[in-house]
Design a protein around this motif. Structure first.
Motif, PDB file in Angstrom:
ATOM      1  N   LEU A 233      42.666  54.223  33.352  1.00 32.29           N
ATOM      2  CA  LEU A 233      43.576  53.083  33.354  1.00 32.29           C
ATOM      3  C   LEU A 233      44.248  52.920  34.709  1.00 32.29           C
ATOM      4  O   LEU A 233      44.372  51.819  35.226  1.00 32.29           O
ATOM      5  CB  LEU A 233      44.639  53.255  32.269  1.00 32.29           C
ATOM      6  N   ALA A 236      42.030  51.240  37.082  1.00 33.40           N
ATOM      7  CA  ALA A 236      41.563  49.914  36.657  1.00 33.40           C
ATOM      8  C   ALA A 236      40.067  49.890  36.376  1.00 33.40           C
ATOM      9  O   ALA A 236      39.376  48.935  36.719  1.00 33.40           O
ATOM     10  CB  ALA A 236      41.928  48.851  37.679  1.00 33.40           C
ATOM     11  N   VAL A 237      39.568  50.973  35.768  1.00 35.80           N
ATOM     12  CA  VAL A 237      38.174  50.991  35.348  1.00 35.80           C
ATOM     13  C   VAL A 237      38.052  50.083  34.126  1.00 35.80           C
ATOM     14  O   VAL A 237      38.905  50.116  33.235  1.00 35.80           O
ATOM     15  CB  VAL A 237      37.735  52.425  34.998  1.00 35.80           C
ATOM     16  N   THR A 238      37.036  49.232  34.092  1.00 33.26           N
ATOM     17  CA  THR A 238      36.885  48.308  32.961  1.00 33.26           C
ATOM     18  C   THR A 238      35.470  48.405  32.395  1.00 33.26           C
ATOM     19  O   THR A 238      34.637  49.140  32.908  1.00 33.26           O
ATOM     20  CB  THR A 238      37.144  46.861  33.411  1.00 33.26           C
ATOM     21  N   LEU A 242      35.291  52.076  30.664  1.00 33.84           N
ATOM     22  CA  LEU A 242      36.609  52.270  30.054  1.00 33.84           C
ATOM     23  C   LEU A 242      36.461  52.544  28.563  1.00 33.84           C
ATOM     24  O   LEU A 242      37.191  53.362  28.001  1.00 33.84           O
ATOM     25  CB  LEU A 242      37.467  51.022  30.285  1.00 33.84           C
ATOM     26  N   VAL A 247      39.310  53.526  25.265  1.00 32.58           N
ATOM     27  CA  VAL A 247      40.178  52.339  25.285  1.00 32.58           C
ATOM     28  C   VAL A 247      39.349  51.128  24.847  1.00 32.58           C
ATOM     29  O   VAL A 247      38.387  50.772  25.526  1.00 32.58           O
ATOM     30  CB  VAL A 247      40.765  52.083  26.694  1.00 32.58           C
ATOM     31  N   TYR A 249      39.090  48.043  25.215  1.00 34.43           N
ATOM     32  CA  TYR A 249      39.407  46.795  25.922  1.00 34.43           C
ATOM     33  C   TYR A 249      38.123  46.041  26.244  1.00 34.43           C
ATOM     34  O   TYR A 249      37.240  46.548  26.922  1.00 34.43           O
ATOM     35  CB  TYR A 249      40.198  47.110  27.196  1.00 34.43           C
ATOM     36  N   ASP A 254      40.018  40.501  23.892  1.00 35.35           N
ATOM     37  CA  ASP A 254      41.425  40.523  24.288  1.00 35.35           C
ATOM     38  C   ASP A 254      41.890  39.250  24.990  1.00 35.35           C
ATOM     39  O   ASP A 254      43.058  38.919  24.941  1.00 35.35           O
ATOM     40  CB  ASP A 254      41.689  41.738  25.189  1.00 35.35           C
ATOM     41  N   ASP A 255      40.992  38.585  25.703  1.00 35.85           N
ATOM     42  CA  ASP A 255      41.347  37.304  26.309  1.00 35.85           C
ATOM     43  C   ASP A 255      40.206  36.344  25.989  1.00 35.85           C
ATOM     44  O   ASP A 255      39.411  36.009  26.856  1.00 35.85           O
ATOM     45  CB  ASP A 255      41.535  37.473  27.827  1.00 35.85           C
ATOM     46  N   PRO A 256      40.093  35.904  24.727  1.00 36.20           N
ATOM     47  CA  PRO A 256      38.861  35.234  24.287  1.00 36.20           C
ATOM     48  C   PRO A 256      38.596  33.927  25.039  1.00 36.20           C
ATOM     49  O   PRO A 256      39.518  33.200  25.365  1.00 36.20           O
ATOM     50  CB  PRO A 256      39.132  34.946  22.805  1.00 36.20           C
ATOM     51  N   TYR A 327      43.209  31.919  37.354  1.00 37.72           N
ATOM     52  CA  TYR A 327      42.428  33.154  37.324  1.00 37.72           C
ATOM     53  C   TYR A 327      41.616  33.157  36.033  1.00 37.72           C
ATOM     54  O   TYR A 327      42.173  32.940  34.954  1.00 37.72           O
ATOM     55  CB  TYR A 327      43.369  34.370  37.368  1.00 37.72           C
ATOM     56  N   ALA A 328      40.335  33.331  36.143  1.00 40.78           N
ATOM     57  CA  ALA A 328      39.492  33.393  34.954  1.00 40.78           C
ATOM     58  C   ALA A 328      38.678  34.674  35.014  1.00 40.78           C
ATOM     59  O   ALA A 328      38.300  35.121  36.098  1.00 40.78           O
ATOM     60  CB  ALA A 328      38.556  32.194  34.906  1.00 40.78           C
ATOM     61  N   HIS A 329      38.440  35.281  33.865  1.00 40.10           N
ATOM     62  CA  HIS A 329      37.618  36.485  33.874  1.00 40.10           C
ATOM     63  C   HIS A 329      36.743  36.537  32.623  1.00 40.10           C
ATOM     64  O   HIS A 329      37.090  35.974  31.592  1.00 40.10           O
ATOM     65  CB  HIS A 329      38.449  37.762  34.034  1.00 40.10           C
ATOM     66  N   ASP A 336      35.071  44.025  33.808  1.00 42.35           N
ATOM     67  CA  ASP A 336      35.865  42.805  33.844  1.00 42.35           C
ATOM     68  C   ASP A 336      35.650  42.090  35.187  1.00 42.35           C
ATOM     69  O   ASP A 336      36.077  42.571  36.229  1.00 42.35           O
ATOM     70  CB  ASP A 336      37.332  43.215  33.665  1.00 42.35           C
ATOM     71  N   GLY A 338      36.359  38.890  37.492  1.00 44.76           N
ATOM     72  CA  GLY A 338      37.339  37.810  37.554  1.00 44.76           C
ATOM     73  C   GLY A 338      37.267  37.023  38.846  1.00 44.76           C
ATOM     74  O   GLY A 338      36.753  37.510  39.850  1.00 44.76           O
TER      75      GLY A 338
END
Lengths: 394, 195
Positions: A233, A236-238, A242, A247, A249, A254-256, A327-329, A336, A338
């Motif tokens: 975390l 910032a590993v995604t 992650l 986790v 995520y 989470d950010d549909p 910002y879009a991801h 992740d 972005g």
């Protein structure tokens, strides 16, 4: 034995540039890993070795030198698509989509339903073909070549479908701000896509037998390159990396965006955080992506336009975007992905900043995980982190 | 910041209200998060942009303090974007934070003058900031105090000193000076046009 002593002048010159042509101490030497090594792809790591163990690793990116962010400031909005998609080659639809999503948000467009459906299908197709590409790379690194060749052949099926849909095999230039560039070719294409999905699904068992349930794979990955939750975390590993530390995520949950809230899929999570966990998370995700594609095909494309109806779009090179930023991801196979787009009201973006997932797990994390590993583990750690050098050196 | 006002007014009505009567924030997850942080950091300005997007403006001298506060709720630093506002003679640093537990993205904006731009490093809060700061330092020439690895990272040393992502860096003239006669692609007389 031949005299291998390095001339004194050359040695002094090398030391001046912080390089050591002779061992620093007994059994300690410096090894340049990449960019010529197959596993690294346009990327290099300077390893300080003690025998077979790595004492210190210094990541050395910067072999691509394309400067897309600067170029994007000098080109009109729609031309930038053909530029930015080259950031991540195996999954070129992701940069297209994040850039288009950010521009859509700044302009305030409601993208038509049909375009949303097509974009979701394209993203999932890109994910599956990127998994295939990854299986090829990872299989090769641990000496299992057969599944890689199968995967390359299955990826070819997706490339053919992409070619029919967009006109391009690897670089599609398909998703544009406001929708997609052209409509789906017809029902035959949808049938072919369903056949391909079912075909790959039936082949998953073969992949399991030869790669994911293979003794060699377990021997090479278990307990290699372990990271814990807090470390991941903070760095910032995604993405799958992650999720392999526990986790759950996932940007899709989470950010549909697009159609993902309506789809039913699971986010696989494992706790171990080693290379084996990362490989298995990817294996489960491949299955989920095929499942998502099936659901999307069951839904069918909604009728309507595939591009936003806006009179401003008549003159594309002079198309102006109101001042603002967004910002879009999206969730890519690497993590992740972005994009931060700033507009000053002219026909060119004022600033485009792309967040590649490898920026975090390809530099500091890699340096930390390589400490203490064996030389033979370097390709395994690199491939299980799924490092994509163009994310770092854009 | 004139550039953002336009967009915010168009999109989110709640922000309009918040700007007129300062303390009013929507009673949502995002609004509560902004309120909670602003209570601890009264020097910052905060607003809700839309669902899952919040925004803060922080003076440059207190940015480290604010990021430290924010790190309690925002586990990940996604990137540090730098925008070169040439007309205003300022660099804008946008720290983009993501909260895994709350699923909210935050922009933390701060502005520094372009000459001798200096900000404290965020490495002690999120170690990943090291990479982002190296990049920002190389491409814009911003000095992050406390980061030991600032230096050539992606670029070659001769490019590193020029800071190529600044708005006043002219790519074409730079290429001409470096490659000279070998570079006939952009010949002014257009007799040698390659593309």
């Amino acid at each position: 034995m031949a005299n291998l002593e390095v001339p004194k002048e050359l040695r002094e010159e090398a030391r001046k540039h912080d390089m050591y042509l002779t061992p620093i101490a007994k059994d300690t030497y410096e090894l340049f890993f990449g960019p010529q090594h197959m596993a690294t792809e346009n990327f290099s790591i300077i390893l300080k070795m003690d025998g077979n163990r790595i004492e210190k690793a210094i990541v050395n990116p910067g072999f691509l030198h394309r400067g897309f962010e600067k170029l994007a400031e000098q080109r009109p909005y729609f031309t930038n698509i053909a530029l930015l998609l080259r950031i991540c080659v195996p999954e070129s639809d992701v940069p297209e989509n994040i850039y288009s999503m950010a521009v859509d948000e700044i302009v305030g467009w409601e993208v038509p339903e049909r375009a949303i459906w097509i974009r979701t299908v394209v993203l999932e197709m890109a994910r599956v073909s990127a998994w295939m590409f990854w299986i090829m790379g990872f299989g090769n690194e641990i000496g299992l070549y057969t599944p890689g060749q199968w995967a390359a052949a299955y990826r070819e099926r997706f490339m053919r479908l992409f070619e029919e849909l967009t006109g391009g095999r690897v670089y599609h230039i398909y998703t544009v701000p406001g929708g997609v560039r052209r409509d789906i070719p017809g029902d035959k294409w949808l049938r072919q896509l369903r056949d391909t999905v079912e075909y790959i699904k039936s082949k998953l068992k073969d992949f399991d037998e030869i790669l994911f349930d293979n003794y060699i794979m377990f021997e090479r990955t278990e307990g290699v390159g372990v990271m814990d939750k807090k470390f991941a975390l903070k760095h910032a590993v995604t993405g799958p990396n992650l999720r392999a530390v526990g986790v759950p995520y996932d940007v899709r949950k989470d950010d549909p965006y697009y159609l993902y809230p309506e789809l039913d899929f699971e986010v696989p999570v494992l706790k171990e955080g080693d290379s084996l966990a990362r490989v298995l998370v990817r294996r489960y995700e491949l299955e989920q992506d095929l499942y998502i594609l099936e659901q999307l095909l069951d839904m069918g494309p909604p009728s309507g336009p595939y591009m936003v109806q806006d009179p401003k779009l008549k003159n594309l090179p002079r198309f102006k975007v109101p001042a603002g930023d967004a910002y879009a991801h999206v969730e890519s196979t690497k993590g992740d992905f972005g994009a931060y787009v700033v507009s000053d009201g002219s026909h060119k973006p004022y600033r485009v900043h792309v967040r590649g997932p490898s920026q975090s797990h390809g530099v500091t994390v890699l340096e930390e995980l390589l400490k203490g590993a064996r030389l033979a583990d370097v390709p395994v750690i690199l491939k299980t982190l799924d490092n994509c050098p163009p994310d770092i050196d854009r | 910041m004139a550039v953002n006002d336009n967009k915010v007014e168009n999109k989110v009505e709640t922000v309009e209200k918040a700007e007129e009567k300062k303390p009013e924030l929507p009673n949502t997850k995002e609004g509560r998060l902004v309120k909670e942080l602003l209570e601890k950091a009264p020097y910052a300005e905060g607003s809700v942009r839309r669902e899952k997007r919040i925004e803060f403006k922080v003076p440059a001298e207190r940015i480290h303090e604010f990021l430290e506060l924010a790190s309690e709720r925002f586990e990940m630093l996604m990137q540090i974007s730098v925008v070169d506002w040439l007309k205003e003679n300022q660099f804008e640093l946008v720290y983009q934070l993501w909260s895994v537990s709350e699923s909210v993205h935050a922009f933390v904006r701060t502005r520094v003058p372009r000459e001798n731009a200096e900000v404290p490093t965020a490495m002690d809060i999120w170690p990943v900031a090291e990479t982002y700061e190296r990049e920002a330092h190389e491409f814009f020439g911003i000095n992050f105090k406390g980061n030991p690895r600032l230096g050539p990272f992606i670029l070659e040393p001769r490019e590193y000193e020029k800071h190529p992502l600044r708005k006043d860096f002219n790519t074409l003239s730079y290429v001409k000076t470096i490659y000279g006669d070998d570079f006939d692609r952009y010949d002014e007389s257009k007799t040698n046009y390659v593309i």
